[in-house]
Design an enzyme around this catalytic site. Structure first.
Site, short mmCIF file in Angstrom:
data_model
loop_
_atom_site.label_atom_id
_atom_site.label_comp_id
_atom_site.label_asym_id
_atom_site.label_seq_id
_atom_site.Cartn_x
_atom_site.Cartn_y
_atom_site.Cartn_z
N ARG A 73 -29.22 -1.69 70.81
CA ARG A 73 -28.04 -2.29 70.69
C ARG A 73 -28.09 -3.55 70.00
O ARG A 73 -26.83 -3.85 69.37
CB ARG A 73 -27.25 -2.41 71.98
CG ARG A 73 -27.01 -1.11 72.82
CD ARG A 73 -26.17 -1.36 74.08
NE ARG A 73 -24.84 -2.02 73.81
CZ ARG A 73 -24.40 -2.87 74.84
NH1 ARG A 73 -24.95 -2.89 76.08
NH2 ARG A 73 -23.34 -3.28 74.64
N GLN A 104 -14.91 -9.28 78.09
CA GLN A 104 -16.13 -8.53 78.80
C GLN A 104 -17.28 -8.25 77.82
O GLN A 104 -18.33 -7.74 78.13
CB GLN A 104 -15.60 -7.44 79.32
CG GLN A 104 -14.32 -7.49 80.14
CD GLN A 104 -13.83 -6.33 80.61
OE1 GLN A 104 -14.12 -5.59 81.59
NE2 GLN A 104 -12.95 -5.62 79.97
N VAL A 106 -20.67 -8.53 74.94
CA VAL A 106 -21.74 -9.27 75.19
C VAL A 106 -21.94 -9.40 73.71
O VAL A 106 -23.18 -9.91 73.23
CB VAL A 106 -22.84 -8.61 75.96
CG1 VAL A 106 -22.21 -8.44 77.58
CG2 VAL A 106 -22.97 -7.20 75.44
N ASP A 107 -21.17 -9.05 72.74
CA ASP A 107 -21.58 -8.85 71.44
C ASP A 107 -21.54 -10.20 70.51
O ASP A 107 -22.23 -10.27 69.24
CB ASP A 107 -21.00 -7.77 70.57
CG ASP A 107 -19.40 -8.00 70.62
OD1 ASP A 107 -18.92 -9.13 70.59
OD2 ASP A 107 -18.67 -6.77 70.71
N HIS A 122 -19.27 -11.31 81.10
CA HIS A 122 -20.59 -10.51 81.20
C HIS A 122 -21.75 -10.89 80.67
O HIS A 122 -22.82 -10.11 80.34
CB HIS A 122 -20.12 -9.04 81.04
CG HIS A 122 -19.17 -8.37 81.71
ND1 HIS A 122 -18.49 -7.13 81.50
CD2 HIS A 122 -18.65 -8.73 83.05
CE1 HIS A 122 -17.61 -6.94 82.24
NE2 HIS A 122 -17.70 -7.93 83.47
N CYS A 130 -36.11 -15.42 82.29
CA CYS A 130 -37.38 -15.10 83.06
C CYS A 130 -36.78 -14.24 84.11
O CYS A 130 -36.15 -14.54 85.03
CB CYS A 130 -38.05 -16.11 83.46
SG CYS A 130 -39.55 -15.66 84.31
N CYS A 155 -42.31 -13.40 78.93
CA CYS A 155 -41.81 -14.83 79.32
C CYS A 155 -42.92 -15.70 78.77
O CYS A 155 -44.17 -15.46 79.28
CB CYS A 155 -41.69 -15.21 80.55
SG CYS A 155 -41.50 -16.78 81.20
N GLY A 194 -7.96 -3.84 74.40
CA GLY A 194 -9.29 -3.03 74.18
C GLY A 194 -9.98 -2.99 75.16
O GLY A 194 -11.29 -2.99 75.28
N SER A 196 -10.62 -0.81 78.97
CA SER A 196 -9.95 0.56 79.98
C SER A 196 -9.48 0.02 81.05
O SER A 196 -8.94 0.72 82.23
CB SER A 196 -11.24 1.47 79.99
OG SER A 196 -12.21 0.92 80.62
P1 NAD Z 1 -14.49 0.47 77.90
O1 NAD Z 1 -15.35 1.26 76.79
O2 NAD Z 1 -14.48 0.88 79.54
O3 NAD Z 1 -12.98 0.56 77.31
C1 NAD Z 1 -12.81 0.59 76.13
C2 NAD Z 1 -11.31 0.44 75.62
O4 NAD Z 1 -10.97 0.12 74.39
C3 NAD Z 1 -10.72 1.99 75.83
O5 NAD Z 1 -9.46 1.78 76.48
C4 NAD Z 1 -10.10 2.40 74.59
O6 NAD Z 1 -8.99 2.95 74.43
C5 NAD Z 1 -9.90 1.13 73.84
N1 NAD Z 1 -10.16 1.19 72.28
C6 NAD Z 1 -10.69 1.70 71.59
N2 NAD Z 1 -10.72 1.53 70.33
C7 NAD Z 1 -9.68 0.38 70.09
C8 NAD Z 1 -9.11 -0.38 69.23
N3 NAD Z 1 -9.58 -0.01 67.99
N4 NAD Z 1 -8.31 -1.32 69.41
C9 NAD Z 1 -8.04 -1.49 70.95
N5 NAD Z 1 -8.45 -0.78 72.02
C10 NAD Z 1 -9.62 0.02 71.64
O7 NAD Z 1 -14.74 -0.77 77.71
P2 NAD Z 1 -14.43 -2.43 78.72
O8 NAD Z 1 -13.19 -2.10 79.26
O9 NAD Z 1 -14.77 -3.43 77.87
O10 NAD Z 1 -15.48 -2.09 79.85
C11 NAD Z 1 -16.96 -1.82 79.81
C12 NAD Z 1 -17.99 -2.57 79.82
O11 NAD Z 1 -18.59 -2.41 78.74
C13 NAD Z 1 -17.69 -4.21 79.74
O12 NAD Z 1 -18.36 -4.67 81.08
C14 NAD Z 1 -18.68 -4.78 78.49
O13 NAD Z 1 -19.37 -5.84 78.64
C15 NAD Z 1 -19.24 -3.52 78.13
N6 NAD Z 1 -19.51 -3.17 76.85
C16 NAD Z 1 -19.51 -4.31 75.81
C17 NAD Z 1 -19.60 -3.72 74.46
C18 NAD Z 1 -19.65 -5.11 73.61
O14 NAD Z 1 -20.13 -6.18 73.62
N7 NAD Z 1 -18.94 -4.77 72.11
C19 NAD Z 1 -19.51 -2.63 74.09
C20 NAD Z 1 -19.55 -1.50 75.05
C21 NAD Z 1 -19.45 -1.99 76.64
ZN ZN Z 2 -41.34 -16.87 83.40
#
Ligand code: NAD
Ligand code: ZN
Length: 252
Positions: A73, A104, A106-107, A122, A130, A155, A194, A196
């Protein structure tokens, strides 16, 4: 379903530069950057059991597999770039002086697009700590090496394991981060973009903002459990709607 033109008119009525605005973003805002969401059809959870990988128990059982997954990732994210949705939101820093951005994700793509003071619910995939919390190591540190030189990484202070500084299943959120998020729910307009809306506590933020009087807006091409409860549900991809919204409202 609301017509996009009507949505823009309603947003124009709700927003001006004195509005306090809070945004909650999820994986969907980064989908157009090529980073898979968790719950979509080709989402990451289709392939993996999250409790196996993204949990303290999973890490304890098999740190190597967990780190291999994070290393993949990290490489994918290192190559990704912010999209028009991230850039459009970065313009809101100046447009709305009373702005809070909770993510939410982490990217790190919101920072890369220029957004400031982001509440990272998150954590970050680029921070590590560590696993044993050894005395000589700092609380956490940035490590942007991708691919990692060694899996699992070690570490430098105690030779033990290092973990990603992301919030795993079954873990508590950082209380200071949670507190900052909760304070921002008292706002004029709340956007959920974006996500769910299934992961708590973020999922509850929408209802709580609404109860405190906020006008609530969802931007998501799909229907979620929040779609029926928000004041305005815009069923469009964030990277298409947000730049149009900025143009229409004169945000640039
Ligand atoms: P999720 O995967 O549960 O939901 C993603 C939502 O985004 C869906 O409802 C989908 O319909 C919608 N979506 C898809 N394409 C879109 C677009 N182009 N524009 C707007 N909406 C769009 O993700 P979540 O609700 O963020 O929760 C999942 C957890 O996953 C979080 O805790 C997060 O930390 C983690 N996560 C992070 C990343 C990242 O950092 N990029 C990627 C995947 C998951
Ligand atoms: Zn350590």
């Amino acid at each position: 379903m609301i017509d996009p033109g009507d949505a823009l008119n309603r947003l124009d009525e709700q927003l001006d530069q004195d509005s306090s605005v809070t945004i909650l973003t999820g994986a969907g805002i980064s989908a157009a950057s090529g980073i898979p969401t968790f719950r979509g059809d080709d989402g990451l959870w289709e392939e993996f059991d999250p409790s196996e990988l993204a949990s303290p128990q999973g890490f304890q059982r098999d740190p190597e597999t967990v780190w291999e997954w994070y290393d993949e990732r990290r490489q994918m994210i290192a190559e990704a770039e912010p999209n028009q949705g991230h850039y459009a939101l970065a313009e809101w820093d100046d447009a709305f002086p009373k702005l809070s951005l909770i993510t939410q994700n982490v990217d790190g793509l919101h920072e890369e697009a220029g957004s400031e003071s982001i509440i990272k619910l998150h954590g970050s995939i680029w921070e590590v700590s560590c696993w044993d919390n050894c005395d000589s190591s700092p609380g956490s540190w940035t490590d942007r090496t991708a691919p990692l030189e060694e899996i699992p990484p070690i570490c430098p202070d105690c030779g033990g394991l290092v973990r990603p500084e992301v919030v795993w299943f079954g873990e508590q959120l950082d209380p200071a981060v949670l507190d900052a998020s909760e304070r921002s729910l008292n706002c004029d307009v709340f956007f959920t973009i974006g996500t769910s809306a299934e992961v708590h506590p973020a999922a509850g933020f929408i209802t709580r903002a609404s109860r405190q009087g906020a006008f609530t807006v969802e931007i998501n091409p799909d229907t979620t459990s929040a779609s029926g409860t928000v004041d305005l549900a815009v069923q469009e991809p964030a990277e298409e709607f947000l730049p149009r919204m900025n143009e229409s409202l004169g945000i640039n």
